[in-house]
Design an enzyme around this catalytic site. Structure first.
Site, PDB file in Angstrom:
ATOM      1  N   TRP A 121       2.818   7.873  -2.348  1.00  0.00           N
ATOM      2  CA  TRP A 121       4.317   8.301  -2.602  1.00  0.00           C
ATOM      3  C   TRP A 121       4.540   9.206  -3.630  1.00  0.00           C
ATOM      4  O   TRP A 121       4.960  10.133  -3.700  1.00  0.00           O
ATOM      5  CB  TRP A 121       4.919   6.878  -2.911  1.00  0.00           C
ATOM      6  CG  TRP A 121       6.526   6.963  -3.346  1.00  0.00           C
ATOM      7  CD1 TRP A 121       7.533   6.838  -2.404  1.00  0.00           C
ATOM      8  CD2 TRP A 121       6.822   7.057  -4.657  1.00  0.00           C
ATOM      9  NE1 TRP A 121       8.649   6.772  -2.966  1.00  0.00           N
ATOM     10  CE2 TRP A 121       8.334   7.175  -4.422  1.00  0.00           C
ATOM     11  CE3 TRP A 121       6.349   7.268  -5.823  1.00  0.00           C
ATOM     12  CZ2 TRP A 121       9.168   7.401  -5.754  1.00  0.00           C
ATOM     13  CZ3 TRP A 121       7.279   7.683  -7.020  1.00  0.00           C
ATOM     14  CH2 TRP A 121       8.497   7.613  -6.955  1.00  0.00           C
TER      15      TRP A 121
ATOM     16  N   SER B  56      -8.123  -5.554   5.011  1.00  0.00           N
ATOM     17  CA  SER B  56      -8.581  -5.110   3.631  1.00  0.00           C
ATOM     18  C   SER B  56      -8.845  -6.553   2.779  1.00  0.00           C
ATOM     19  O   SER B  56      -8.261  -6.431   1.735  1.00  0.00           O
ATOM     20  CB  SER B  56      -7.571  -4.600   2.818  1.00  0.00           C
ATOM     21  OG  SER B  56      -7.243  -3.132   3.599  1.00  0.00           O
TER      22      SER B  56
ATOM     23  N   ASP C 217       0.624  -1.162  -0.146  1.00  0.00           N
ATOM     24  CA  ASP C 217      -0.143  -0.210  -0.104  1.00  0.00           C
ATOM     25  C   ASP C 217       0.836   1.268  -0.159  1.00  0.00           C
ATOM     26  O   ASP C 217       1.920   1.175   0.368  1.00  0.00           O
ATOM     27  CB  ASP C 217      -0.866  -0.072   1.098  1.00  0.00           C
ATOM     28  CG  ASP C 217      -2.084   0.891   1.033  1.00  0.00           C
ATOM     29  OD1 ASP C 217      -2.552   1.603   0.016  1.00  0.00           O
ATOM     30  OD2 ASP C 217      -2.681   1.379   2.269  1.00  0.00           O
TER      31      ASP C 217
ATOM     32  N   GLU D 201     -11.826  -5.121  -5.080  1.00  0.00           N
ATOM     33  CA  GLU D 201     -12.265  -3.500  -4.852  1.00  0.00           C
ATOM     34  C   GLU D 201     -11.476  -2.768  -5.718  1.00  0.00           C
ATOM     35  O   GLU D 201     -12.128  -1.555  -5.881  1.00  0.00           O
ATOM     36  CB  GLU D 201     -12.303  -3.217  -3.473  1.00  0.00           C
ATOM     37  CG  GLU D 201     -13.096  -3.627  -2.302  1.00  0.00           C
ATOM     38  CD  GLU D 201     -12.507  -5.335  -2.157  1.00  0.00           C
ATOM     39  OE1 GLU D 201     -11.524  -5.447  -2.323  1.00  0.00           O
ATOM     40  OE2 GLU D 201     -13.491  -6.125  -1.572  1.00  0.00           O
ATOM     41  N   ASN D 202     -10.372  -3.075  -6.214  1.00  0.00           N
ATOM     42  CA  ASN D 202      -9.729  -2.162  -6.999  1.00  0.00           C
ATOM     43  C   ASN D 202     -10.176  -1.926  -8.482  1.00  0.00           C
ATOM     44  O   ASN D 202      -9.849  -1.033  -9.320  1.00  0.00           O
ATOM     45  CB  ASN D 202      -7.993  -2.710  -7.263  1.00  0.00           C
ATOM     46  CG  ASN D 202      -7.289  -2.468  -6.040  1.00  0.00           C
ATOM     47  OD1 ASN D 202      -6.299  -3.300  -5.810  1.00  0.00           O
ATOM     48  ND2 ASN D 202      -7.706  -1.442  -5.391  1.00  0.00           N
TER      49      ASN D 202
ATOM     50  N   HIS E 285       2.674   3.976  -8.941  1.00  0.00           N
ATOM     51  CA  HIS E 285       2.725   2.195  -9.336  1.00  0.00           C
ATOM     52  C   HIS E 285       3.984   1.726  -9.961  1.00  0.00           C
ATOM     53  O   HIS E 285       4.352   0.593  -9.579  1.00  0.00           O
ATOM     54  CB  HIS E 285       1.635   1.952 -10.211  1.00  0.00           C
ATOM     55  CG  HIS E 285       0.120   2.168  -9.366  1.00  0.00           C
ATOM     56  ND1 HIS E 285      -0.123   1.873  -8.181  1.00  0.00           N
ATOM     57  CD2 HIS E 285      -1.159   2.979  -9.938  1.00  0.00           C
ATOM     58  CE1 HIS E 285      -1.248   2.221  -7.791  1.00  0.00           C
ATOM     59  NE2 HIS E 285      -1.816   2.805  -8.713  1.00  0.00           N
TER      60      HIS E 285
ATOM     61  N   ARG F 158     -11.611   1.591  -9.176  1.00  0.00           N
ATOM     62  CA  ARG F 158     -10.798   2.803  -9.226  1.00  0.00           C
ATOM     63  C   ARG F 158     -10.739   3.418 -10.854  1.00  0.00           C
ATOM     64  O   ARG F 158     -11.715   2.688 -11.628  1.00  0.00           O
ATOM     65  CB  ARG F 158      -9.101   2.226  -9.251  1.00  0.00           C
ATOM     66  CG  ARG F 158      -8.951   1.734  -7.791  1.00  0.00           C
ATOM     67  CD  ARG F 158      -7.369   1.918  -7.526  1.00  0.00           C
ATOM     68  NE  ARG F 158      -7.330   1.692  -6.184  1.00  0.00           N
ATOM     69  CZ  ARG F 158      -6.257   2.019  -5.553  1.00  0.00           C
ATOM     70  NH1 ARG F 158      -5.051   2.568  -6.335  1.00  0.00           N
ATOM     71  NH2 ARG F 158      -5.981   1.902  -4.280  1.00  0.00           N
TER      72      ARG F 158
HETATM   73  C1  FPP Z   1      -1.614   0.328  -3.445  1.00  0.00           C
HETATM   74  O1  FPP Z   1      -1.331   1.561  -3.536  1.00  0.00           O
HETATM   75  C2  FPP Z   1      -1.175  -0.488  -4.456  1.00  0.00           C
HETATM   76  C3  FPP Z   1      -1.999  -1.085  -5.236  1.00  0.00           C
HETATM   77  C4  FPP Z   1      -3.613  -0.901  -5.442  1.00  0.00           C
HETATM   78  C5  FPP Z   1      -1.489  -1.887  -6.399  1.00  0.00           C
HETATM   79  C6  FPP Z   1      -0.079  -2.481  -6.243  1.00  0.00           C
HETATM   80  C7  FPP Z   1       0.645  -2.520  -7.599  1.00  0.00           C
HETATM   81  C8  FPP Z   1       2.066  -2.439  -7.611  1.00  0.00           C
HETATM   82  C9  FPP Z   1       2.703  -2.465  -6.391  1.00  0.00           C
HETATM   83  C10 FPP Z   1       2.625  -2.296  -8.773  1.00  0.00           C
HETATM   84  C11 FPP Z   1       2.488  -3.417  -9.804  1.00  0.00           C
HETATM   85  C12 FPP Z   1       2.580  -4.753  -9.286  1.00  0.00           C
HETATM   86  C13 FPP Z   1       3.016  -5.854 -10.006  1.00  0.00           C
HETATM   87  C14 FPP Z   1       3.052  -7.126  -9.359  1.00  0.00           C
HETATM   88  C15 FPP Z   1       4.135  -5.623 -10.798  1.00  0.00           C
HETATM   89  P1  FPP Z   1      -2.622   2.458  -3.474  1.00  0.00           P
HETATM   90  O2  FPP Z   1      -2.640   2.773  -4.848  1.00  0.00           O
HETATM   91  O3  FPP Z   1      -3.694   2.305  -2.704  1.00  0.00           O
HETATM   92  O4  FPP Z   1      -1.780   3.884  -2.601  1.00  0.00           O
HETATM   93  P2  FPP Z   1      -2.509   4.970  -1.755  1.00  0.00           P
HETATM   94  O5  FPP Z   1      -3.312   4.107  -0.873  1.00  0.00           O
HETATM   95  O6  FPP Z   1      -1.314   5.521  -1.181  1.00  0.00           O
HETATM   96  O7  FPP Z   1      -3.277   5.671  -2.903  1.00  0.00           O
END
Ligand code: FPP
Length: 253
Positions: free
Chosen positions: A27, A198, A22, A69-70, A39, A73
């Site tokens: 970031w 989650s 997360d 849930e994603n 990402h 987005r």
């Molecule tokens: C959470 O950050 C992250 C995700 C929903 C996706 C995870 C994906 C990656 C790490 C990159 C690609 C994956 C692979 C396996 C190559 P967020 O967007 O929820 O962050 P936030 O809560 O700060 O908005």
């Protein structure tokens, strides 16, 4: 290795580490960049963490890469994540082969775009005989859905007279989950500070040690992973027993 990195005891390593990655968005905001750049940087952390887990001897690494849930987005963000995943699979195949890593996926894989499913299946097939470590990607994954699906499969088995209700034990139930055949996670890590599960591996984390770090996923790299595994090795896992029982060598088998 750097001297401030603790050394790990090989006899008490977690067999299975699961990670809720997360903080990519936060970031990106911190660095005045787009969420997609966050990402992309997060994918670099994935590469680094896969490498270090393989090096220290972890058997299974499960990464929560995309939740059910994603799908809510914004479309451009979903497309970028799918593209990133496809690129990652293609670019990492050679290294997975070199390091004897087998790729597996858990979740409603059929909901992913067809081109991603194709690459995913190719990489899973190519790496099927690798035995050094399982890299298990949770994709379109939801723990409650996983449990509901398992119940449906079990009901179908009972109806077809292949299973009796009294034969349904915890071990039998586990065999109907996506994680069938894998050890349950010993250690669950969540980055970026949120104290939530989650909908991740709800059944499987019954006795898992949890570690939450404030580090945002794109900043989470090998040194911190090693520190967390070291912290895990200092903990006493009791599985509901008393500390004295554990010291006398009972514990959970
Ligand atoms: C959470 O950050 C992250 C995700 C929903 C996706 C995870 C994906 C990656 C790490 C990159 C690609 C994956 C692979 C396996 C190559 P967020 O967007 O929820 O962050 P936030 O809560 O700060 O908005």
């Amino acid at each position: 290795m750097n001297s401030d990195i603790p050394s790990l005891r090989p006899d008490s390593l977690p067999r299975h580490i699961a990670i809720i990655m997360d903080g990519n968005g936060r970031w990106a905001r911190k660095h005045s960049l787009s969420r997609i750049r966050g990402h992309r940087e997060g994918a670099e952390s994935v590469r680094d963490i896969v490498r270090v887990c393989r090096e220290i001897g972890i058997e299974v690494l499960t990464l929560y890469a995309f939740s059910t849930e994603n799908w809510q987005r914004p479309r451009p963000e979903i497309s970028a994540l799918m593209k990133l995943l496809k690129q990652f699979l293609k670019s990492e195949l050679a290294e997975m082969m070199e390091n004897n890593i087998r790729l597996k996926a858990i979740g409603q894989i059929e909901r992913l775009p067809a081109d991603v499913v194709k690459v995913l299946r190719e990489v899973m097939d190519t790496t099927i005989k690798n035995q050094g470590m399982i890299l298990n990607l949770a994709l379109s994954y939801g723990g409650q859905d996983e449990i509901v699906e398992a119940v449906r499969k079990i009901v179908a088995e009972v109806r077809a007279d292949r299973l009796k209700p009294e034969e349904i034990t915890k071990a039998v139930f586990s065999n109907y989950l996506y994680t069938q055949g894998m050890p349950e996670p010993d250690l669950l890590i969540r980055t970026s500070g949120e104290m939530r599960v989650s909908n991740f591996l709800l059944w499987q984390i019954a006795y898992t040690e949890i570690f939450v770090t404030n580090t945002l996923w794109p900043d989470f790299r090998r040194e911190e992973l090693i520190h967390i595994v070291h912290d895990y090795q200092e903990r006493e896992r009791r599985f509901g027993e008393t500390g004295d029982q554990i010291k006398r060598g009972r514990g959970r088998q």
